[in-house]
Design a protein around this motif. Structure first.
Motif, mmCIF file in Angstrom:
data_model
loop_
_atom_site.group_PDB
_atom_site.id
_atom_site.type_symbol
_atom_site.label_atom_id
_atom_site.label_comp_id
_atom_site.label_asym_id
_atom_site.label_seq_id
_atom_site.Cartn_x
_atom_site.Cartn_y
_atom_site.Cartn_z
ATOM 1 N N ARG A 157 1.115 -1.434 -0.034
ATOM 2 C CA ARG A 157 -0.115 -0.329 0.037
ATOM 3 C C ARG A 157 1.280 0.821 0.377
ATOM 4 O O ARG A 157 0.591 2.353 -1.020
ATOM 5 N N ARG B 216 -0.369 -7.087 -7.991
ATOM 6 C CA ARG B 216 0.190 -8.490 -6.307
ATOM 7 C C ARG B 216 -0.970 -8.001 -5.166
ATOM 8 O O ARG B 216 -1.445 -8.593 -4.376
ATOM 9 N N ILE B 217 -1.311 -6.655 -5.414
ATOM 10 C CA ILE B 217 -2.273 -6.551 -3.715
ATOM 11 C C ILE B 217 -3.625 -7.421 -4.775
ATOM 12 O O ILE B 217 -4.140 -7.612 -3.817
ATOM 13 N N ARG B 218 -3.900 -7.539 -5.248
ATOM 14 C CA ARG B 218 -5.329 -8.015 -6.232
ATOM 15 C C ARG B 218 -5.744 -9.602 -6.191
ATOM 16 O O ARG B 218 -6.056 -10.307 -5.307
ATOM 17 N N GLN B 219 -3.803 -10.097 -5.852
ATOM 18 C CA GLN B 219 -3.795 -11.658 -5.688
ATOM 19 C C GLN B 219 -3.812 -12.155 -4.286
ATOM 20 O O GLN B 219 -3.706 -13.535 -4.152
ATOM 21 N N GLY B 220 -4.189 -11.543 -3.394
ATOM 22 C CA GLY B 220 -4.782 -11.447 -2.116
ATOM 23 C C GLY B 220 -3.374 -11.764 -1.058
ATOM 24 O O GLY B 220 -2.265 -12.038 -1.448
ATOM 25 N N PRO B 221 -3.527 -12.021 0.559
ATOM 26 C CA PRO B 221 -2.467 -12.179 0.879
ATOM 27 C C PRO B 221 -1.938 -13.799 0.509
ATOM 28 O O PRO B 221 -2.325 -14.170 0.461
ATOM 29 N N HIS B 222 -0.764 -14.163 1.209
ATOM 30 C CA HIS B 222 0.321 -14.940 1.237
ATOM 31 C C HIS B 222 0.592 -15.236 2.145
ATOM 32 O O HIS B 222 0.357 -15.123 3.215
#
Length: 85
Positions: free
Chosen positions: A15, A64-70
């Motif tokens: 962010r 990468r933000i749209r990929q979500g948390p890993h």
């Protein structure tokens, strides 16, 4: 003890990178326009190249933000494999 696995386990503040890139995009566009109007084509092209780089960076960040948390280990998991000593 360092294990050398830090780059694989490093995390990024996406962010913050997003808002810094938006700030840079604003200044690159403003700089390209201002230099173009002032009759400095070399600087306008340099700001245009910067504009392109920032746009690519923004697209990577948004992806990468749209990929979500890993998976991110909790505070009880050490950031490196424990030593065998």
């Amino acid at each position: 003890m360092r294990t050398g696995s830090e780059p694989r386990t490093a995390r990024s503040a996406l962010r913050m990178r997003l808002w810094l890139s938006v700030w840079g995009l604003f200044w690159a566009i403003a700089g390209a326009a201002a230099f173009a109007l002032a009759g400095r084509p070399g600087w306008a092209v340099a700001c245009g190249v910067l504009w392109l780089i920032v746009t690519v960076d923004l697209s990577v960040i948004v992806r990468r933000i749209r990929q979500g948390p890993h998976y991110q280990p909790g505070p009880d998991v050490p950031p490196y494999p424990p030593s065998r000593d």
